[in-house]
Write an enzyme that holds these catalytic residues in place. Sequence first.
Site, PDB file in Angstrom:
ATOM      1  CE  LYS A 285      -3.554   2.481   2.521  1.00 43.23           C
ATOM      2  NZ  LYS A 285      -4.573   2.432   3.575  1.00 43.23           N
TER       3      LYS A 285
ATOM      4  CE  LYS B 178      -6.028   1.986  -0.545  1.00 46.73           C
ATOM      5  NZ  LYS B 178      -6.510   2.031   0.808  1.00 46.73           N
TER       6      LYS B 178
HETATM    7  C1  PBG Z   1      -7.519   3.510   5.630  1.00 47.95           C
HETATM    8  C2  PBG Z   1      -7.786   3.340   4.182  1.00 47.95           C
HETATM    9  C3  PBG Z   1      -7.562   4.271   3.169  1.00 47.95           C
HETATM   10  C4  PBG Z   1      -8.088   3.711   2.013  1.00 47.95           C
HETATM   11  C5  PBG Z   1      -8.567   2.437   2.343  1.00 47.95           C
HETATM   12  N1  PBG Z   1      -8.358   2.222   3.690  1.00 47.95           N
HETATM   13  C6  PBG Z   1      -7.028   5.663   3.211  1.00 47.95           C
HETATM   14  C7  PBG Z   1      -5.653   5.889   3.657  1.00 47.95           C
HETATM   15  O1  PBG Z   1      -4.843   4.993   3.833  1.00 47.95           O
HETATM   16  O2  PBG Z   1      -5.354   7.055   3.882  1.00 47.95           O
HETATM   17  C8  PBG Z   1      -8.126   4.395   0.681  1.00 47.95           C
HETATM   18  C9  PBG Z   1      -9.129   3.898  -0.297  1.00 47.95           C
HETATM   19  C10 PBG Z   1      -9.443   4.827  -1.407  1.00 47.95           C
HETATM   20  O3  PBG Z   1      -8.807   5.879  -1.609  1.00 47.95           O
HETATM   21  O4  PBG Z   1     -10.381   4.492  -2.140  1.00 47.95           O
HETATM   22  N2  PBG Z   1      -6.429   2.943   6.176  1.00 47.95           N
END
Ligand code: PBG
Length: 332
Positions: free
Chosen positions: A196, A249
């Site tokens: 991520k 992601k």
């Molecule tokens: C939270 C989380 C996030 C997303 C999914 N879970 C945001 C982040 O890490 O700041 C993002 C998903 C999206 O942008 O569609 N941990």
Amino acid sequence: MPMMQRPRRNRKSEAVRAFHRETWLAPQHFISPLFIHENKNDEDIISMPGCQRLGHEGLLREVEQSLEVGVNSFVLFPATPERLKTSHGEEAYNPEGHIQRVLRDLKKRWPDITLVTDVALDPYSSDGHDGIVADDGTILNDETVAVLCKQALSQAQAGADVIAPSDMMDGRIGAIRNTLDEAGFQHVSLLSYTAKYASGFYGPFRDALDSAPKHGDKKTYQMDPANAREALRELHLDEDEGADMVMVKPAGAYLDVISLVRDNTTLPVAAYQVSGEYAMLKAACQNGWLTEEKVVPEALMAIRRAGADVILSYFAKQVSTWMKEGKIPYGA
Ligand code: PBG
């Protein structure tokens, strides 16, 4: 012109193209992310046209409509009122919390749907971080993992089928696996957000949940967008710690990472087409600059072609509806 090879012959009709199409989109490839809140009414999310923070009625309607077009899997993101946010995110594991109640209700109504839950503290954190913030601004790893284990257990107790840690703390997959197993939840799966990235493409999601960090950024836990090899390091750790599925992601700007992870694991690979990817496509389509029925399936197909088995996408219901109506190419 004499020519032995004419590749165009294999593209001459839809039937011939379909003979050798390598990749498919089908409703079972999707997990639909849904934003929920405790207010009665649904609320539009300005930066994600077509998506809403759903009240309970709205959520039930959305699940029903998705099931009708073959989408059976959902990941739920609760927007937490400011008054319930704390520095340690205790609301995350309240057995009577919003998400816990929603999980129980959905499972009672539709025992066969697959419910995925997000593990991270940001919706519950007064600091807007995925972990606990120390006085000097550091994100505390091990202290956070202890809370994430409580959060995951409480989601499993409420009926989650798949738990998806998105926090990027070190060691959380193994710790959560142990916690779940000790409590008798061997059947609950772990979908790890393995690679991520610290991405600007999460902006609209943070609007949706009002969960943006109050100070600093997430670069000490989410990955540097410049790195691909580091994804393999995270992959090997997650495999050792017992992840059932691994995720990359965002998706669209990280197709190379999806492909790299695909080539280096036998586990199912997921990819998250995030809020910013959705917003970009929607905005251009709303302006008439792109055609939604063309570019959305193409963007999703690219993610599958790169190697993703399953895609988390805000277009899940829409694209599955088009498939049912026979409107798009490369649908199964
Ligand atoms: C939270 C989380 C996030 C997303 C999914 N879970 C945001 C982040 O890490 O700041 C993002 C998903 C999206 O942008 O569609 N941990």
